[in-house]
Design an enzyme around this catalytic site. Structure first.
Site, PDB file in Angstrom:
ATOM      1  N   LYS A  87      35.148  39.411  34.720  1.00 17.62           N
ATOM      2  CA  LYS A  87      33.745  39.822  34.591  1.00 17.62           C
ATOM      3  C   LYS A  87      33.122  39.977  35.977  1.00 17.62           C
ATOM      4  O   LYS A  87      32.832  38.992  36.645  1.00 17.62           O
ATOM      5  CB  LYS A  87      32.930  38.799  33.785  1.00 17.62           C
ATOM      6  CG  LYS A  87      31.585  39.422  33.390  1.00 17.62           C
ATOM      7  CD  LYS A  87      30.433  38.454  33.351  1.00 17.62           C
ATOM      8  CE  LYS A  87      29.492  38.449  34.502  1.00 17.62           C
ATOM      9  NZ  LYS A  87      28.813  39.650  34.918  1.00 17.62           N
TER      10      LYS A  87
ATOM     11  N   GLU B 130      34.456  28.926  44.211  1.00 15.51           N
ATOM     12  CA  GLU B 130      34.193  29.388  45.581  1.00 15.51           C
ATOM     13  C   GLU B 130      32.706  29.673  45.650  1.00 15.51           C
ATOM     14  O   GLU B 130      32.232  30.680  45.135  1.00 15.51           O
ATOM     15  CB  GLU B 130      34.999  30.662  45.884  1.00 15.51           C
ATOM     16  CG  GLU B 130      36.508  30.495  45.819  1.00 15.51           C
ATOM     17  CD  GLU B 130      37.065  29.636  46.945  1.00 15.51           C
ATOM     18  OE1 GLU B 130      36.322  29.296  47.891  1.00 15.51           O
ATOM     19  OE2 GLU B 130      38.252  29.283  46.871  1.00 15.51           O
TER      20      GLU B 130
ATOM     21  N   CYS C 224      29.913  35.011  52.222  1.00 14.73           N
ATOM     22  CA  CYS C 224      29.995  33.550  52.121  1.00 14.73           C
ATOM     23  C   CYS C 224      30.381  32.970  53.462  1.00 14.73           C
ATOM     24  O   CYS C 224      29.893  31.919  53.861  1.00 14.73           O
ATOM     25  CB  CYS C 224      30.996  33.156  51.039  1.00 14.73           C
ATOM     26  SG  CYS C 224      32.625  33.873  51.268  1.00 14.73           S
TER      27      CYS C 224
ATOM     28  N   GLU D 262      21.207  28.201  52.192  1.00 14.72           N
ATOM     29  CA  GLU D 262      22.066  29.324  52.532  1.00 14.72           C
ATOM     30  C   GLU D 262      21.173  30.546  52.777  1.00 14.72           C
ATOM     31  O   GLU D 262      20.316  30.852  51.956  1.00 14.72           O
ATOM     32  CB  GLU D 262      23.039  29.625  51.384  1.00 14.72           C
ATOM     33  CG  GLU D 262      23.885  30.858  51.666  1.00 14.72           C
ATOM     34  CD  GLU D 262      24.937  31.148  50.593  1.00 14.72           C
ATOM     35  OE1 GLU D 262      24.646  30.972  49.406  1.00 14.72           O
ATOM     36  OE2 GLU D 262      26.045  31.553  50.979  1.00 14.72           O
TER      37      GLU D 262
HETATM   38  P1  NDP Z   1      25.913  34.483  41.148  1.00 15.84           P
HETATM   39  O1  NDP Z   1      26.315  33.065  41.003  1.00 15.84           O
HETATM   40  O2  NDP Z   1      24.531  34.865  40.811  1.00 15.84           O
HETATM   41  O3  NDP Z   1      26.841  35.438  40.276  1.00 15.84           O
HETATM   42  C1  NDP Z   1      28.235  35.445  40.407  1.00 15.84           C
HETATM   43  C2  NDP Z   1      28.861  35.902  39.098  1.00 15.84           C
HETATM   44  O4  NDP Z   1      28.604  34.931  38.085  1.00 15.84           O
HETATM   45  C3  NDP Z   1      28.302  37.213  38.559  1.00 15.84           C
HETATM   46  O5  NDP Z   1      29.337  37.930  37.919  1.00 15.84           O
HETATM   47  C4  NDP Z   1      27.280  36.727  37.545  1.00 15.84           C
HETATM   48  O6  NDP Z   1      26.986  37.695  36.557  1.00 15.84           O
HETATM   49  C5  NDP Z   1      28.025  35.560  36.959  1.00 15.84           C
HETATM   50  N1  NDP Z   1      27.183  34.573  36.267  1.00 15.84           N
HETATM   51  C6  NDP Z   1      25.873  34.331  36.421  1.00 15.84           C
HETATM   52  N2  NDP Z   1      25.477  33.335  35.592  1.00 15.84           N
HETATM   53  C7  NDP Z   1      26.574  32.938  34.911  1.00 15.84           C
HETATM   54  C8  NDP Z   1      26.822  31.950  33.918  1.00 15.84           C
HETATM   55  N3  NDP Z   1      25.860  31.150  33.472  1.00 15.84           N
HETATM   56  N4  NDP Z   1      28.075  31.801  33.420  1.00 15.84           N
HETATM   57  C9  NDP Z   1      29.074  32.589  33.891  1.00 15.84           C
HETATM   58  N5  NDP Z   1      28.889  33.559  34.821  1.00 15.84           N
HETATM   59  C10 NDP Z   1      27.664  33.728  35.341  1.00 15.84           C
HETATM   60  O7  NDP Z   1      26.277  34.855  42.656  1.00 15.84           O
HETATM   61  P2  NDP Z   1      25.883  36.167  43.478  1.00 15.84           P
HETATM   62  O8  NDP Z   1      26.413  37.345  42.736  1.00 15.84           O
HETATM   63  O9  NDP Z   1      24.448  36.104  43.838  1.00 15.84           O
HETATM   64  O10 NDP Z   1      26.795  35.981  44.784  1.00 15.84           O
HETATM   65  C11 NDP Z   1      26.352  35.447  45.978  1.00 15.84           C
HETATM   66  C12 NDP Z   1      26.854  34.036  46.165  1.00 15.84           C
HETATM   67  O11 NDP Z   1      28.279  34.015  46.161  1.00 15.84           O
HETATM   68  C13 NDP Z   1      26.454  33.416  47.492  1.00 15.84           C
HETATM   69  O12 NDP Z   1      26.010  32.107  47.309  1.00 15.84           O
HETATM   70  C14 NDP Z   1      27.762  33.401  48.284  1.00 15.84           C
HETATM   71  O13 NDP Z   1      27.796  32.442  49.302  1.00 15.84           O
HETATM   72  C15 NDP Z   1      28.740  33.161  47.211  1.00 15.84           C
HETATM   73  N6  NDP Z   1      30.065  33.580  47.653  1.00 15.84           N
HETATM   74  C16 NDP Z   1      31.022  32.610  47.874  1.00 15.84           C
HETATM   75  C17 NDP Z   1      32.272  32.958  48.349  1.00 15.84           C
HETATM   76  C18 NDP Z   1      33.325  31.929  48.536  1.00 15.84           C
HETATM   77  O14 NDP Z   1      34.482  32.309  48.579  1.00 15.84           O
HETATM   78  N7  NDP Z   1      33.013  30.666  48.639  1.00 15.84           N
HETATM   79  C19 NDP Z   1      32.601  34.354  48.673  1.00 15.84           C
HETATM   80  C20 NDP Z   1      31.525  35.275  48.400  1.00 15.84           C
HETATM   81  C21 NDP Z   1      30.313  34.881  47.899  1.00 15.84           C
HETATM   82  P3  NDP Z   1      25.654  38.627  36.707  1.00 15.84           P
HETATM   83  O15 NDP Z   1      25.858  39.457  37.917  1.00 15.84           O
HETATM   84  O16 NDP Z   1      25.686  39.414  35.459  1.00 15.84           O
HETATM   85  O17 NDP Z   1      24.490  37.690  36.814  1.00 15.84           O
END
Ligand code: NDP
Length: 479
Positions: free
Chosen positions: A171, A246, A280, A382
């Protein structure tokens, strides 16, 4: 309009609803995607479960072959997919090309490992018995990815999962589903059996939640915000589903008084402004030894102002695209305003670029702030955008203590010519990675993952493959 891939067939959402995907540089609709429901979650998990026995029993060299073929197909599709990625995400086309190319590299790395999975022979006290371990795939994997590096973070999950013999329900973020869907169709076209690779599109809160708590899912591989990660961990607990998380980061960079300032400032600029700071592993807090603070500050302010040309990702010469969403820009602007309100000095940026080309997109200039208070939002949260806070420290102990003052622990870096200092930082900074005199880039061969609230579990390297396998002990009575 792209669709979902479920059980080898392209599918629309049962409710018939769709989501518009917009270009962050212009606000224009790039395309639409089905808005999946829990019915599609059930169908995708059922398809992945059905495909699991045959896929996990397939000869490992066959799995490897399919992955190599998929890598070839992905290479050929890079120009097409990179363009979609640039439009839906906002990043410059050249950077989208790099990202799309990473998918085939990742496929090849794990294809090379698919036939090297093995267990151990374990001597037991009783000579009539033989002990050994075998490795089994964890099963059906739910891979959930964010919008900042949609393709890289998808590949980080599906490649080791496929090599291990797992099946996948993916997803992607609902604002960046298009390049991912196209990439999966290209990969799947190599001839993977129906149900090995499935995609779902729609809202994380609806279908993401349903996917994580689905009893048919054996592991959740998640990249995203720490708050979402906490929720996923709670939901996964219902069925004791394994998780790899992550999550967010606030990576410190320490610049000592013996550092190469030209190289350190170049690495800081790339580390902070690449992908408009939405990484990230971005350099999010910079700790400068007092002796070099002035020189570093002048260089980084200059780089921010002159080298990071903002623009539409598809326009020639653009080095930094817009932020991905209006809300994302508002958040970073609020963090900058908070720091300035508490006394921080603006050395570069801290505003939106002006002109016709910027009117409809979520643009922000590369920003550098000095004298940033330690209790301001830029220090404690962050910052997921192109804004760099500078702090001054007197020695390495203070730098390491401040580096560790964050709840996050993803990456970190130190710039020094003194090996003893480098070693102390590598051992003392609470993070999953420390770069010494080098730019913060993750390598396929090295395990990557966070400490503290940046999550746990690894991507990349042999360790990522381990995360998709379970070790089982076997005792063979020969008496
Ligand atoms: P989100 O947590 O908002 O979303 C990530 C994914 O999770 C999306 O596909 C989102 O869907 C989905 N999601 C949201 N709510 C739920 C839920 N309740 N249950 C299951 N899935 C859910 O993150 P962002 O997209 O805003 O990404 C940015 C973040 O990612 C930053 O904090 C960044 O640091 C982190 N990141 C970490 C990395 C690492 O390797 N540690 C690498 C890259 C980024 P939808 O889009 O439909 O809301």
């Amino acid at each position: 309009m792209p669709q979902m891939l479920i059980g080898g067939e392209l599918a629309d959402a049962s409710g018939g609803k769709t989501i518009e995907v917009r270009n962050p540089a212009t606000g224009d609709v790039v395309d639409s995607i089905p808005r999946g429901t829990t019915a599609e979650v059930d169908a995708a998990v059922a398809a992945a479960r059905k495909a699991l026995p045959a896929w996990s029993a397939l000869a490992p060299t066959k799995r490897a072959q399919l992955m190599h073929q998929a890598a070839e197909r992905m290479k050929a599709a890079v120009p097409e997919i990179a363009r979609i990625l640039s439009q839906e995400q906002g990043k410059p086309l050249a950077h989208a090309v790099l990202e799309a190319s990473r998918v085939s590299e990742n496929l090849e790395y794990y294809a090379g490992l698919a036939d090297k999975i093995r267990g151990d022979y374990v001597p037991l006290d009783d000579p009539a018995k033989i002990g050994f371990t075998i490795r089994r795939p964890v099963g059906v994997v739910a891979a959930i990815t964010p919008w900042n590096f949609p393709l890289t973070l998808m590949a980080n999950k599906i490649c080791p999962a496929l090599a291990a013999g797992c099946t996948v329900v993916l997803k992607p973020a609902s604002t960046t589903p298009l390049a991912t869907q196209r990439a999966i169709e290209v990969i799947n076209g190599a001839g993977f059996p129906a149900g090995v690779l499935n995609t779902l599109h729609g809202s994380g809160a609806e279908i993401g939640d349903a996917l994580v708590r689905h009893p048919g899912v054996n592991k959740v591989a998640f990249t995203g915000q720490t708050e979402t990660g906490k929720r996923i961990m709670q939901l996964a607990a219902e069925n004791v589903t394994r998780v790899t998380l992550e999550l967010g980061g606030s990576d410190p960079m320490i610049v000592c008084d013996d550092a190469d300032i030209r190289r350190a400032s170049a690495a800081a600029a790339i580390g902070r402004f690449f992908n408009a700071g939405q990484a990230c592993l971005a350099v999010k807090r910079v700790y400068l030894f007092r002796g070099i603070a002035e020189e570093f500050t002048a260089k980084i302010a200059d780089r921010a102002a002159k080298e990071w040309k903002t623009g539409n990702g598809l326009a020639e010469g653009t080095k930094m695209g817009p932020l991905h969403t209006e809300a994302q820009r508002a958040e970073v602007e609020a963090q900058v305003t908070d720091a300035v309100g508490r006394g921080a000095r603006v050395l570069a940026g801290a505003k939106r670029p002006e002109g016709k080309d910027f009117e409809r997109g979520w643009f922000m200039e590369a920003t550098v702030l000095a004298d940033v208070p330690e209790d301001s939002r830029m220090a404690t949260e962050e910052v997921f955008g192109p804004a760099m806070p500078l702090f001054i420290v007197d020695d390495l102990d203070e730098a390491i203590a401040k580096a560790n003052s964050s709840v996050y622990g993803l990456g970190s870096s130190i710039w020094t010519r003194d090996l003893a200092k480098a070693r102390r930082a590598a051992e003392g900074i609470e993070a999953g990675y420390t770069w010494v005199n080098d730019i913060q880039v993750a390598y396929d061969q090295l395990p990557f993952g966070g400490a503290k609230q940046s999550g746990f579990g690894k991507e990349h390297g042999l360790e990522a493959l381990e995360g998709y396998l379970e070790k089982k002990s076997v005792v063979l009575g020969t008496g």
